[in-house]
Scaffold this motif. Structure first.
Motif, mmCIF file in Angstrom:
data_model
loop_
_atom_site.group_PDB
_atom_site.id
_atom_site.type_symbol
_atom_site.label_atom_id
_atom_site.label_comp_id
_atom_site.label_asym_id
_atom_site.label_seq_id
_atom_site.Cartn_x
_atom_site.Cartn_y
_atom_site.Cartn_z
ATOM 1 N N LEU A 79 49.596 51.103 41.311
ATOM 2 C CA LEU A 79 49.691 49.648 41.288
ATOM 3 C C LEU A 79 48.357 48.982 40.970
ATOM 4 N N ILE A 80 47.279 49.488 41.549
ATOM 5 C CA ILE A 80 45.992 48.830 41.349
ATOM 6 C C ILE A 80 45.521 48.933 39.901
ATOM 7 N N GLU A 81 45.886 50.019 39.221
ATOM 8 C CA GLU A 81 45.537 50.134 37.798
ATOM 9 C C GLU A 81 46.256 49.067 36.976
ATOM 10 N N ILE A 82 47.536 48.876 37.290
ATOM 11 C CA ILE A 82 48.317 47.876 36.574
ATOM 12 C C ILE A 82 47.746 46.481 36.829
ATOM 13 N N MET A 83 47.435 46.197 38.099
ATOM 14 C CA MET A 83 46.868 44.894 38.440
ATOM 15 C C MET A 83 45.481 44.711 37.821
ATOM 16 N N ASN A 84 44.758 45.818 37.685
ATOM 17 C CA ASN A 84 43.435 45.760 37.074
ATOM 18 C C ASN A 84 43.536 45.346 35.598
ATOM 19 N N GLU A 85 44.527 45.907 34.899
ATOM 20 C CA GLU A 85 44.756 45.514 33.508
ATOM 21 C C GLU A 85 45.197 44.050 33.425
ATOM 22 N N MET A 86 46.051 43.653 34.375
ATOM 23 C CA MET A 86 46.502 42.258 34.409
ATOM 24 C C MET A 86 45.319 41.328 34.595
ATOM 25 N N GLN A 87 44.406 41.715 35.470
ATOM 26 C CA GLN A 87 43.241 40.881 35.748
ATOM 27 C C GLN A 87 42.405 40.656 34.495
ATOM 28 N N GLY A 88 42.222 41.727 33.720
ATOM 29 C CA GLY A 88 41.429 41.602 32.512
ATOM 30 C C GLY A 88 41.963 40.539 31.568
ATOM 31 N N TYR A 89 43.287 40.490 31.409
ATOM 32 C CA TYR A 89 43.877 39.491 30.513
ATOM 33 C C TYR A 89 43.895 38.096 31.125
ATOM 34 N N PHE A 90 43.990 38.014 32.449
ATOM 35 C CA PHE A 90 43.843 36.714 33.096
ATOM 36 C C PHE A 90 42.463 36.131 32.809
ATOM 37 N N ASP A 114 38.812 32.523 29.829
ATOM 38 C CA ASP A 114 37.688 32.374 28.910
ATOM 39 C C ASP A 114 38.094 31.614 27.646
ATOM 40 N N ALA A 115 39.378 31.704 27.290
ATOM 41 C CA ALA A 115 39.865 31.005 26.090
ATOM 42 C C ALA A 115 39.789 29.488 26.242
ATOM 43 N N SER A 137 29.854 20.960 41.609
ATOM 44 C CA SER A 137 30.380 22.193 42.185
ATOM 45 C C SER A 137 31.586 22.709 41.420
ATOM 46 N N LEU A 138 32.385 21.785 40.869
ATOM 47 C CA LEU A 138 33.554 22.220 40.105
ATOM 48 C C LEU A 138 33.125 22.888 38.815
ATOM 49 N N TRP A 139 32.080 22.352 38.193
ATOM 50 C CA TRP A 139 31.606 22.947 36.955
ATOM 51 C C TRP A 139 31.106 24.362 37.204
ATOM 52 N N LEU A 140 30.475 24.603 38.342
ATOM 53 C CA LEU A 140 29.955 25.927 38.655
ATOM 54 C C LEU A 140 31.072 26.938 38.806
ATOM 55 N N CYS A 141 32.245 26.481 39.280
ATOM 56 C CA CYS A 141 33.332 27.426 39.540
ATOM 57 C C CYS A 141 34.073 27.816 38.269
ATOM 58 N N VAL A 142 33.850 27.129 37.173
ATOM 59 C CA VAL A 142 34.442 27.541 35.902
ATOM 60 C C VAL A 142 33.549 28.641 35.347
ATOM 61 N N SER A 143 34.007 29.887 35.489
ATOM 62 C CA SER A 143 33.134 31.024 35.217
ATOM 63 C C SER A 143 33.069 31.360 33.738
ATOM 64 N N VAL A 144 32.807 30.364 32.945
ATOM 65 C CA VAL A 144 32.620 30.571 31.512
ATOM 66 C C VAL A 144 31.457 29.728 31.058
ATOM 67 N N SER A 145 30.776 30.161 30.037
ATOM 68 C CA SER A 145 29.657 29.400 29.504
ATOM 69 C C SER A 145 30.132 28.601 28.307
ATOM 70 N N VAL A 146 29.905 27.301 28.354
ATOM 71 C CA VAL A 146 30.360 26.443 27.257
ATOM 72 C C VAL A 146 29.194 25.902 26.450
ATOM 73 N N LEU A 185 42.530 22.993 21.572
ATOM 74 C CA LEU A 185 43.779 23.263 22.301
ATOM 75 C C LEU A 185 44.656 24.245 21.546
ATOM 76 N N MET A 186 44.707 24.107 20.246
ATOM 77 C CA MET A 186 45.492 25.027 19.421
ATOM 78 C C MET A 186 44.974 26.453 19.567
ATOM 79 N N CYS A 187 43.661 26.625 19.450
ATOM 80 C CA CYS A 187 43.059 27.957 19.566
ATOM 81 C C CYS A 187 43.189 28.506 20.985
ATOM 82 N N MET A 188 43.048 27.634 21.975
ATOM 83 C CA MET A 188 43.155 28.065 23.365
ATOM 84 C C MET A 188 44.541 28.629 23.656
#
Length: 565
Positions: free
Chosen positions: A156-167, A172-173, A191-200, A303-306
Motif C-alpha cells: 500500500l505504501i508504494e502505491i500511495m508513494n506514487e500517488m503522492q508524486g503526482y499530487f 507544482d503545475a 504565511s500563506l505564501w510560504l505554505c505554497v511549496s513552489v517557486s514562482v 489556467l489552460m496549461c495548469m
C-alpha cells in the motif's frame, strides 16, 4: 419644452454619476475577487500537497501493523513511538487451561523514536511545507526502502508513494497561475505564501515590472474613485450654474453683473474638471489596454496549461489506483494502533480540506470573472458620450470585451458543483474507515475489560485457595463452606473466561472487518475521485483553450496580414 429638456438633462447627469459609482463599486468588488481567487488558488494547491502527505502517513502506519520493517521519515511520522500491545496475558492455574490473548502470540517489535520530532498536536495545517524537490527526495528514499521488503508485489505504501508524486506535480503545475494572480501580493498574508511549496519567481508575466495584476487592479480602483469624484464635481458645478441662471431672472442690474461673473467662474471650473476627468478616463483606458488585457491573456494561458498538466497527473493517478485491486486483503492480526487511527483521522481532515478548497477555488474563479465582466461592460460605455478616438482603440476594446465575455460564458460550462461530489464521495469512504476503526476500538475496550475481569477472578481464586490451604480428610462445616466458595469462584472464573473468549472472537472479527472496509473503501473512493477530477480537468482544458483561441485571433490575423499583402 424647456422644462422637459432640463429634466432630461438632469436625468442624464444623474445616470452618469450613477454609472461611475457603479464602475467604482464593480472595481472594488474585482479587487476583492482577485484577492479571494488568489487565496483560494493557493489553498487548493496546498490541499493537494497535504492530502498526498496524509495518504503516505496513512499507508505507513497501516504497514506498521502488518509487521513489516519500519520506515521512518521526519515529514511523515509523528514523534510518539509505536505503542506495544496494551495487554498480554498467559495464565495457568490448577483449575484452568492456558488462555493467551491474540496479541501476545505475535508481539510487535519495539519501535525506536524517529530521527526528528513531529507530533500531531503540534502539527500546524497552515504552516510551511518543504519544496517539491525535498518531497521527491523523500519519495525516492521510501520507495527504495519499501522495495527491499517486497520485490514481488506492491504494498500500500508504494502505491500511495506514487500517488503522492503526482499530487505534488499537480500542485507544482499551479505555480504559474500563482505568480500571475500574485498570491504574494501585499493584500495577502505572508504565511500563506510560504505554505505554497513552489517557486514562482521564474514566472514573469506581462505587467509584473510595474507591479503585476494585483497592482494593476488597485491602480484602476484608485482611478475609478478619482473619476467618480470628478464626475460628481462636474455635475455639482453644472447644478450650481443652473441655480445662478435662475437667479438672473429675478436679479436687478447690479446683482446680474456679479452673478454673471460667478457663472463664468463656474464654467471655467467645469472645463478644468472635465479636462481632468477625460485625462483620468484616458489613464483607465491605457491601463486597461496595455496592462490588464495582456495579464488576462497570460492568466487564461496559465489556467489552460495548469489544467492540462493536472489532467495528466490525475489520469496517471487514476491508473495507479487500479493496483489496489491486486491487494487482495490488508492482513493484520493486530488491533488498529492509536497512531494509525490518528493518521486516518488526519487523512479525513485533509480530504475534507481538499473538497472545501476545490469548491472555494471555482466559486472564487466565478466571482472573479463575473466582477471583471460587469466592470468592463460599464467601463466601455463612454461617459463623455464621445466616439472612440480611432479604429485601433475600437479594435482593442472589442478584443478585450470579447475575451471577457467568452471567459464568462465558457466558465458556466464547467460542472464543478457536480464533480465536487467525487471528492465528497472519497471523503465519505474515508469517514467509513474512521467509523469502523472506532467500532473496532470500542470492541477492543470490551475485550480489555473482559480480560481484566478474568485476571481479577483468577487472582481471587488463587487467594482463596492460599488462605484456606488443602482440605482435611474429615470435612468439617468450615471445610465444606470453603469448598463451596472455591467451587463458586471457579465457576465465576470459567464464566469470565468464556466471556473473554467471546469478546476475543468479536475483536478478531472486527479487525478483519476493518481490513476489508479499508481496502474496499480505498478502491471505490479512489476510483470515484479520480474519475471526477479527470473529467473536470478535461472540461477545463477545453474551456480555456477556446477562450485563449479567441484572445489569440487578433495575433493570428496580424500574422496573416504580414504574409498576405
Amino acid at each position: 419644452m424647456g422644462c422637459s429638456c432640463s429634466v432630461s438633462k438632469i436625468e442624464r447627469e444623474e445616470t452618469l454619476v450613477s454609472r461611475c459609482k457603479a464602475r467604482k463599486r464593480c472595481m472594488k468588488q474585482l479587487v476583492q475577487a482577485r484577492h479571494d481567487f488568489s487565496m483560494a488558488h493557493a489553498f487548493y494547491i496546498r490541499s493537494l500537497s497535504t492530502t498526498a502527505s496524509a495518504l503516505v502517513r496513512f499507508a505507513y502506519t497501516q504497514q506498521q501493523q502488518q509487521h513489516q520493517a519500519p520506515i521512518y521519515h521526519h515529514h511523515f511520522l509523528p514523534s510518539q513511538p509505536q505503542q506495544p500491545p496494551p495487554w498480554s496475558l498467559s495464565m495457568s492455574t490448577p483449575y484452568s487451561n492456558t488462555w493467551t490473548s491474540p496479541l501476545s502470540a505475535s508481539p510487535v517489535p519495539p519501535t525506536p523514536p524517529p530521527p526528528a520530532t513531529f507530533s500531531w498536536k503540534s502539527w500546524d495545517p497552515f504552516g510551511s511545507f518543504p519544496s517539491p524537490e525535498e518531497y521527491w527526495k523523500e519519495a525516492t528514499t521510501i520507495s527504495k526502502e519499501v522495495s527491499k521488503i517486497n520485490n514481488d508485489n506492491k504494498v500500500l505504501i508504494e502505491i500511495m508513494n506514487e500517488m503522492q508524486g503526482y499530487f505534488l506535480k499537480a500542485a507544482d503545475a499551479g505555480a504559474r497561475v500563482s505568480a500571475l494572480l500574485q498570491v504574494n501580493g501585499r493584500s495577502e498574508r505572508p504565511s500563506l505564501w510560504l505554505c505554497v511549496s513552489v517557486s514562482v519567481a521564474k514566472f514573469e508575466g506581462p505587467g509584473r515590472a510595474s507591479g503585476g495584476h494585483c497592482s494593476t487592479l488597485e491602480r484602476l480602483y484608485t482611478l475609478e474613485k478619482k473619476l467618480w469624484q470628478q464626475v460628481k464635481n462636474v455635475e455639482a458645478t453644472k447644478m450650481e450654474q443652473q441655480k445662478k441662471r435662475a437667479q438672473l431672472e429675478r436679479a436687478d442690474h447690479e446683482k446680474m453683473e456679479k452673478i454673471n461673473k460667478d457663472v463664468d467662474k463656474l464654467k471655467s471650473q467645469e472645463m478644468i474638471i472635465s479636462h481632468a476627468m477625460e485625462t483620468t478616463n484616458a489613464e483607465i483606458i491605457k491601463l486597461r489596454e496595455t496592462q490588464l488585457y495582456p495579464q488576462l491573456v497570460e492568466l487564461v494561458k496559465g489556467l489552460m496549461c495548469m489544467w492540462r498538466s493536472m489532467n495528466e497527473c490525475h489520469q496517471a493517478q487514476k491508473n495507479i489506483v487500479l493496483q489496489l485491486g491486486y491487494l487482495k486483503t490488508i492482513p493484520s492480526t493486530e488491533s488498529t494502533s492509536e497512531i494509525h487511527r490518528q493518521s486516518t483521522l488526519q487523512l479525513e481532515i485533509e480530504v475534507k480540506t481538499w473538497h472545501q478548497s476545490f469548491c472555494k477555488l471555482f466559486n472564487a474563479h466565478r466571482n472573479y470573472i463575473q466582477s471583471l465582466t460587469r466592470w468592463l461592460r460599464l467601463s466601455l460605455s463612454q461617459f463623455n458620450r464621445k466616439p472612440l478616438n480611432n479604429t485601433a482603440e475600437q479594435e482593442e476594446t472589442r478584443i478585450l470585451y470579447r475575451l471577457c465575455e467568452a471567459w464568462n460564458h465558457a466558465f458556466e460550462r464547467i460542472p464543478y458543483k457536480v464533480e465536487s461530489e467525487a471528492i465528497k464521495s472519497f471523503l465519505t469512504s474515508i469517514h467509513a474507515i474512521v467509523v469502523q476503526q472506532r467500532e473496532e476500538h470500542k470492541q477492543k475496550k470490551k475485550l480489555d475489560a473482559a480480560v481484566k475481569e478474568l485476571e481479577k477472578k483468577v487472582v481471587q481464586l488463587g487467594s482463596l485457595r492460599s488462605k484456606h490451604g488443602p482440605h482435611s480428610m474429615v470435612e468439617s462445616s468450615d471445610a465444606m463452606k470453603t469448598k463451596d466458595l472455591v467451587t463458586k469462584m471457579r465457576t465465576k472464573v470459567e464464566h469470565s473466561r468464556a466471556k473473554a473468549e467471546e469478546e476475543k472472537t468479536k475483536h478478531e472479527m472486527s479487525i478483519r472487518t476493518t481490513g476489508t472496509v479499508t481496502l474496499n473503501n480505498l478502491q471505490i473512493g479512489f476510483q470515484q475521485v479520480f474519475q471526477g477530477i479527470v473529467r473536470i480537468s478535461s472540461v477545463c482544458i477545453e474551456v480555456f483553450e477556446s477562450v485563449y483561441y479567441k484572445a489569440r485571433i487578433p495575433d493570428l490575423e496580424d500574422d496573416v496580414r504580414r504574409v498576405v499583402p
